[in-house]
Design a protein around this motif. Structure first.
Motif, PDB file in Angstrom:
ATOM      1  N   UNK A  82       0.947  -1.255   0.100  1.00 25.85           N
ATOM      2  CA  UNK A  82       0.124  -0.189   0.132  1.00 25.85           C
ATOM      3  C   UNK A  82       0.850   1.257   0.030  1.00 25.85           C
ATOM      4  N   UNK A  83       2.086   1.098   0.836  1.00 26.82           N
ATOM      5  CA  UNK A  83       2.676   2.321   0.890  1.00 26.82           C
ATOM      6  C   UNK A  83       3.446   2.561  -0.363  1.00 26.82           C
ATOM      7  N   UNK A  84       4.075   1.301  -1.219  1.00 23.83           N
ATOM      8  CA  UNK A  84       4.738   1.664  -2.249  1.00 23.83           C
ATOM      9  C   UNK A  84       3.929   2.230  -3.477  1.00 23.83           C
ATOM     10  N   UNK A  85       2.681   2.125  -3.335  1.00 22.50           N
ATOM     11  CA  UNK A  85       1.965   2.679  -4.251  1.00 22.50           C
ATOM     12  C   UNK A  85       1.352   3.979  -4.255  1.00 22.50           C
ATOM     13  N   UNK A  86       1.778   4.488  -3.300  1.00 19.04           N
ATOM     14  CA  UNK A  86       1.365   6.040  -2.973  1.00 19.04           C
ATOM     15  C   UNK A  86       2.280   7.026  -3.773  1.00 19.04           C
ATOM     16  N   UNK A  87       1.548   7.938  -4.322  1.00 18.17           N
ATOM     17  CA  UNK A  87       2.254   9.163  -5.119  1.00 18.17           C
ATOM     18  C   UNK A  87       3.004  10.136  -4.367  1.00 18.17           C
TER      19      UNK A  87
END
Length: 208
Positions: A186-191
């Motif tokens: 989830x954190x990796x997908x944050x812009x």
């Protein structure tokens, strides 16, 4: 050149780690020093950046003293921290080392404001809300719950606690079994680069 980025706890540690990787291109290398927990070492262009939690705002000074003391006794340049950045929340309530060689130590102190757009957790929830309407409803209901549940403020005594509670409520619903890998995804997908528009002062971290 070696730098260290200090933050209060595990949540800020995780968010700042991804911020530095996504926005400024640092790469994860290895576990960091034991006196910071949690901690990781990132690398970029031959430089090293340690990101570590101090265990709360009350422990920041002691960890800073530890770093300065290590610098004083370091015999090699590879052991010396040239820059120190400290990221903390606003609470409601020149160096000579062991090799006798004079060096410069730069310290950057960033205080995250309590305005709604200031906290890392608040930004992350906003990003997720913009990405998915279903998650947005969960976040909004969770936020209302946190705002109302402790009417006497026995436990959520500061605005920072309220912010963290809203963050934790959402993730407790999204990943109830606390699956580490899923939360990391989830954190990796944050812009993360979008955070610059909200917290302009974080541009200073590019200098590490």
């Amino acid at each position: 050149m070696n730098s260290v980025l200090l933050c209060e706890g595990s949540t800020d540690f995780a968010l700042l780690q991804y911020f530095m990787r996504k926005v400024y291109g640092w790469e994860d290398k290895e576990r960091g020093p034991g006196f910071l927990r949690p901690s990781r070492v990132l690398g970029k262009d031959g430089n090293k950046l340690v990101i570590g939690g101090t265990g709360g705002s009350s422990q920041i000074l002691s960890k800073l003293e530890k770093i300065v003391d290590n610098n004083f006794h370091s015999a090699y340049d590879t052991e010396y921290y040239h820059k120190i950045a400290i990221v903390t929340d606003r609470d409601e309530e020149g160096t000579e080392n062991g090799s006798k060689e004079e060096k410069t130590l730069g310290i950057l102190f960033l205080v995250i404001p309590f305005e709604e757009t200031g906290a890392l957790e608040t930004f992350l929830l906003k990003v997720i809300s913009n990405q998915d309407e279903y998650d947005k409803k969960i976040i909004e209901q969770g936020n209302r719950f946190v705002d109302q549940v402790d009417a006497e403020k026995r436990y959520l005594k500061s605005r920072r606690y309220i912010t963290k509670a809203k963050f934790d409520v959402y993730f407790s619903i999204r990943t109830p079994a606390a699956f580490f890998v899923e939360r990391q995804n989830i954190l990796k997908d944050v812009a993360w680069d979008g955070y610059m528009e909200i917290q302009d002062s974080f541009r200073e971290l590019e200098k590490l």
